[in-house]
Design a protein around this motif. Structure first.
Motif, PDB file in Angstrom:
ATOM      1  N   ASN A   6     102.021  79.732 143.747  1.00 35.28           N
ATOM      2  CA  ASN A   6     100.763  79.292 143.143  1.00 35.28           C
ATOM      3  C   ASN A   6     100.358  77.992 143.800  1.00 35.28           C
ATOM      4  O   ASN A   6     101.188  77.319 144.394  1.00 35.28           O
ATOM      5  CB  ASN A   6     100.962  79.017 141.646  1.00 35.28           C
ATOM      6  CG  ASN A   6     101.057  80.295 140.860  1.00 35.28           C
ATOM      7  OD1 ASN A   6     100.150  81.121 140.881  1.00 35.28           O
ATOM      8  ND2 ASN A   6     102.164  80.469 140.177  1.00 35.28           N
ATOM      9  N   GLY A   7      99.094  77.644 143.636  1.00 31.00           N
ATOM     10  CA  GLY A   7      98.676  76.343 144.114  1.00 31.00           C
ATOM     11  C   GLY A   7      99.300  75.251 143.263  1.00 31.00           C
ATOM     12  O   GLY A   7      99.720  75.504 142.135  1.00 31.00           O
ATOM     13  N   LYS A  92      96.454  78.844 147.160  1.00 35.77           N
ATOM     14  CA  LYS A  92      97.848  78.398 146.998  1.00 35.77           C
ATOM     15  C   LYS A  92      98.168  77.140 147.805  1.00 35.77           C
ATOM     16  O   LYS A  92      99.252  76.992 148.386  1.00 35.77           O
ATOM     17  CB  LYS A  92      98.829  79.527 147.355  1.00 35.77           C
ATOM     18  CG  LYS A  92      98.667  80.781 146.507  1.00 35.77           C
ATOM     19  CD  LYS A  92      99.707  81.788 146.890  1.00 35.77           C
ATOM     20  CE  LYS A  92      99.774  83.056 146.093  1.00 35.77           C
ATOM     21  NZ  LYS A  92      98.649  83.603 145.429  1.00 35.77           N
TER      22      LYS A  92
END
Ligand code: TYD
Length: 211
Positions: A6-7, A92
């Motif tokens: 995920n970012g 991301k």
């Protein structure tokens, strides 16, 4: 390249002259060298609207009430999230933002006495309820921060107001006293120490999250 699932959003906070912009830059360079897909950004003024807003706030040749001023920061934030933060999280990226919502709580809330709940509510709305995963607070005494700011040229309106900055600094301390998502860094240490301490904490946090 370390593959993030995920970012990650990291906010760097502190008073004017705390060295947070230098840290934000050094941190993004260091993490980039470790092959993280890093994005360095800031509030206010990362997007075109924000640059215009920053001018309005800093030029100070027109009357702006504290509420209007807050809403300008909030407008910058809304545009920043829509244009930069949300797309980068989707991609991301590891995002490092030089200031974010907590600056409004500290400056407009603790500094200017605006209603905390209102700021919190509007902040949340502009940010689509996204909160930074980690906040780094660069702590320096106001006297040191003011000295550094003086060396940088003409003082901005904020920097001239030492009493105001004292309230802002006390506000950050109050806000962060029980927060587990906040890393407090001693900003009086050498630049190199600060960046290595911070990047180690962040990469350890990422590894823990990934495994
Ligand atoms: P900043 O861009 O960090 O300062 P510099 O000009 O040194 O790069 O921030 C500009 C000023 O805006 C700073 O005094 C803090 C203030 N500020 C607020 O009062 N509220 C906010 O929500 C934000 C993001 C900044």
């Amino acid at each position: 390249m370390p593959q993030l699932t995920n970012g990650i959003l990291i906010a760097i906070e502190g008073i004017d002259g705390s060295g947070k912009s230098t840290l934000a830059y050094n941190l993004s360079t260091t993490l980039q060298e470790q092959n993280y897909d890093t994005l360095l950004t800031k509030e206010p003024g990362a997007c075109d609207l924000g640059k215009e807003i920053r001018e309005i706030i800093q030029i100070q040749n027109i009357a702006i009430t504290p509420r209007a001023e807050y809403l300008l920061f909030a407008a910058d934030r809304a545009q920043h999230f829509a244009e930069i933060i949300i797309p980068a999280l989707t991609q991301k990226k590891l995002i490092i933002s030089d200031r974010m919502a907590d600056s409004s709580i500290a400056y407009q809330g603790y500094g200017n006495g605006l209603d905390f709940n209102m700021i919190h509510m509007i902040n949340q709305w502009t940010m689509h309820s996204i909160v930074p995963h980690i906040t780094i607070f660069v702590r320096v005494p106001v006297s040191i921060a003011l000295d550094r700011a003086k060396n940088r040229g003409p003082l901005s309106a904020y920097e001239k107001r030492e009493a105001f900055l004292q309230n802002v600094a006390a506000g950050f301390e109050d806000m962060y006293k029980n927060r587990t998502d906040v890393i407090i860094i001693d900003g009086t240490q050498p630049e190199k120490t600060i960046v290595s301490q911070t990047s180690t904490i962040i990469t350890q946090w990422i590894h823990k999250k990934l495994h």
